[in-house]
Design a protein around this motif. Structure first.
Motif, short mmCIF file in Angstrom:
data_model
loop_
_atom_site.label_atom_id
_atom_site.label_comp_id
_atom_site.label_asym_id
_atom_site.label_seq_id
_atom_site.Cartn_x
_atom_site.Cartn_y
_atom_site.Cartn_z
N GLU A 275 0.70 -1.27 0.01
CA GLU A 275 -0.04 0.09 -0.06
C GLU A 275 0.88 1.26 0.01
N LEU A 276 2.17 0.90 0.37
CA LEU A 276 3.02 2.08 0.21
C LEU A 276 3.52 2.75 -1.08
N SER A 277 3.60 4.11 -1.33
CA SER A 277 4.20 4.76 -2.48
C SER A 277 5.66 4.51 -2.45
N PRO A 278 6.39 4.32 -3.59
CA PRO A 278 7.75 4.47 -3.70
C PRO A 278 8.31 5.46 -2.56
N ALA A 279 7.81 6.70 -2.74
CA ALA A 279 8.20 7.87 -1.87
C ALA A 279 8.26 7.34 -0.46
N ALA A 280 6.97 6.81 -0.03
CA ALA A 280 6.93 6.29 1.33
C ALA A 280 7.85 5.08 1.92
N LEU A 281 8.09 4.20 0.70
CA LEU A 281 8.84 3.41 1.17
C LEU A 281 10.49 3.73 1.38
N ALA A 282 10.81 4.80 0.63
CA ALA A 282 12.28 5.43 0.65
C ALA A 282 12.45 6.48 1.86
N THR A 283 10.87 6.68 2.48
CA THR A 283 11.08 7.81 3.62
C THR A 283 11.30 6.80 4.80
N ARG A 284 10.58 5.53 4.86
CA ARG A 284 10.74 4.72 5.91
C ARG A 284 12.34 4.41 6.22
N VAL A 285 12.89 4.07 5.12
CA VAL A 285 14.41 3.76 5.17
C VAL A 285 15.20 4.93 5.91
N VAL A 286 14.80 6.27 5.55
CA VAL A 286 15.64 7.35 5.98
C VAL A 286 15.23 7.63 7.38
N LEU A 287 14.09 7.48 7.62
CA LEU A 287 13.40 7.51 9.24
C LEU A 287 14.30 6.56 10.34
N VAL A 288 14.34 5.17 9.71
CA VAL A 288 15.04 4.00 10.34
C VAL A 288 16.24 4.52 10.62
N ASP A 289 17.01 4.80 9.66
CA ASP A 289 18.35 5.16 9.57
C ASP A 289 18.68 6.37 10.53
N VAL A 290 17.82 7.51 10.65
CA VAL A 290 17.95 8.43 11.48
C VAL A 290 17.89 7.99 12.90
N MET A 291 16.99 7.28 13.33
CA MET A 291 16.75 6.86 14.62
C MET A 291 17.87 5.99 15.14
N ARG A 292 18.51 5.11 14.29
CA ARG A 292 19.59 4.28 14.72
C ARG A 292 20.81 5.32 14.82
N SER A 293 21.07 6.41 13.80
CA SER A 293 21.99 7.01 14.00
C SER A 293 22.22 7.84 15.23
N LEU A 294 21.05 8.37 15.70
CA LEU A 294 21.15 9.25 17.01
C LEU A 294 21.54 8.27 18.20
N VAL A 295 21.07 7.03 18.03
CA VAL A 295 21.41 6.09 19.07
C VAL A 295 22.87 5.81 19.14
N ARG A 296 23.43 5.27 17.98
CA ARG A 296 24.87 5.35 17.73
C ARG A 296 25.57 6.30 18.21
N HIS A 297 25.13 7.49 17.93
CA HIS A 297 26.11 8.66 18.50
C HIS A 297 25.76 9.20 19.74
N GLY A 298 25.09 8.31 20.66
CA GLY A 298 24.86 8.90 22.04
C GLY A 298 24.02 9.97 21.95
N SER A 299 23.02 10.28 21.10
CA SER A 299 22.17 11.62 21.25
C SER A 299 20.91 11.27 21.67
N TRP A 300 20.51 9.81 22.07
CA TRP A 300 19.32 9.49 22.52
C TRP A 300 19.41 8.86 23.84
N PRO A 301 19.26 9.47 25.15
CA PRO A 301 19.38 8.97 26.36
C PRO A 301 18.80 7.64 26.54
N GLY A 302 19.26 6.75 27.33
CA GLY A 302 18.49 5.67 27.61
C GLY A 302 18.12 4.60 26.50
N ALA A 303 18.54 4.83 25.27
CA ALA A 303 18.04 4.21 24.36
C ALA A 303 19.06 2.85 23.88
#
Length: 308
Positions: A275-303
């Motif tokens: 049901e997702l458009s190509p743009a939504a699929l690409a957006t999901r990839v970016v969102l997951v990447d950003v969340m993981r990057s914040l944790v890896r760089h210590g910017s998400w306390p307690g994560a």
């Protein structure tokens, strides 16, 4: 069957009235009613139940409505893609207030860099409201929590985040960062969300496990207001580490809570992939990447990142 008929039917079903839909679509009510009747004749089934107070979809109409909404969304994406011949379109993404305070600006910057032709519609709200928006297809993606039922949707589990005691400095005779247990919290006035909010249920469960009752000083269903109240008064709150993004430096102490179950799992939830458009699929990839990057760089306390 025409896209025009689908648009007419969806608007009538959403507004619950042929008259209101006609005014919204700027068409004559009789012509709109005629198009709905033609659609029902083509499908050989009744889609709407009509009454003096309006219309409601039949069971067949509800099923048709979901698919019609998807068809219209895909048609809009197809038109946009054809015009620009590249990844583009509108993608709606939902965040709870705590998550938005930490993730939204980084996510927006990453999308602007990686997919500049994708337009974002960012929505901030309570997790229950975001769940409903996904179900009604007003959102395509949302960061939800497994404890709130997010696991029932197509989702990527990204991280677990601990909950902390955030207390006005001096409220506890403990240095900033020192762990506390539920017994130590039982005598503190707490600012909490209402019972309609998932976070309140987790806090209540932690006190029940310890056989204690929390002192609820005030209920506030808004992160900015809640944090303002806690910073200005001799009280505390229990929030995920992401909430410190809205804290003025030096006013609050942050204490880990000694309860192994007091955490929430963050999921990037979405519609089914087909049901997702190509743009939504690409957006999901970016969102997951950003969340993981914040944790890896210590910017998400307690994560803590999940490898699921």
């Amino acid at each position: 069957m025409e896209l025009r008929q689908l648009r007419y039917f969806v608007r009538v079903a959403e507004l619950g009235s042929i008259g209101r839909a006609a005014r919204d679509l700027d068409v004559v009510a009789s012509a709109l009613s005629q198009q709905i009747s033609r659609l029902e004749s083509e499908l050989s089934t009744r889609l709407l139940l009509r009454s003096p107070t309006g219309v409601v979809p039949t069971p067949a109409g509800q099923a048709f409505l979901r698919q019609a909404q998807l068809t219209l969304r895909h048609a809009e994406s197809a038109v946009a893609a054809a015009r620009e011949a590249r990844l583009s379109g509108m993608v709606s993404v939902g965040f709870t207030p705590t998550t938005a305070s930490l993730v939204a600006r980084h996510f927006f910057a990453a999308m602007a860099e990686r997919h500049p032709n994708v337009r974002l519609h960012l929505v901030e709200g309570l997790s229950g409201n975001l769940n409903e928006s996904l179900a009604s297809r007003r959102l395509e993606l949302a960061v939800l929590f497994q404890n709130d039922g997010g696991k029932s949707r197509n989702a990527v589990a990204v991280l677990d985040e601990k909950l902390f005691l955030l207390a006005r400095r001096g409220l506890l005779a403990l240095p900033d960062g020192q762990p506390v247990n539920i017994d130590q919290l039982a005598g503190l006035p707490l600012a909490v969300t209402s019972k309609a909010h998932g976070l309140r249920a987790w806090v209540q469960a932690a006190f029940e496990r310890a056989g204690r009752e929390p002192w609820i000083a005030v209920e506030i269903d808004g992160l900015t207001t809640l944090m303002d109240i806690v910073q200005a008064n001799a009280m505390a709150t229990i929030q995920p580490g992401a909430a410190v993004a809205r804290v003025e430096s030096g006013l609050l102490d942050m204490h880990p809570i000694e309860d192994p179950y007091l955490f929430r799992r963050n999921l990037v939830s979405c519609l089914n992939e087909d049901e997702l458009s190509p743009a939504a699929l690409a957006t999901r990839v970016v969102l997951v990447d950003v969340m993981r990057s914040l944790v890896r760089h210590g910017s998400w306390p307690g994560a803590t990142l999940l490898d699921l």
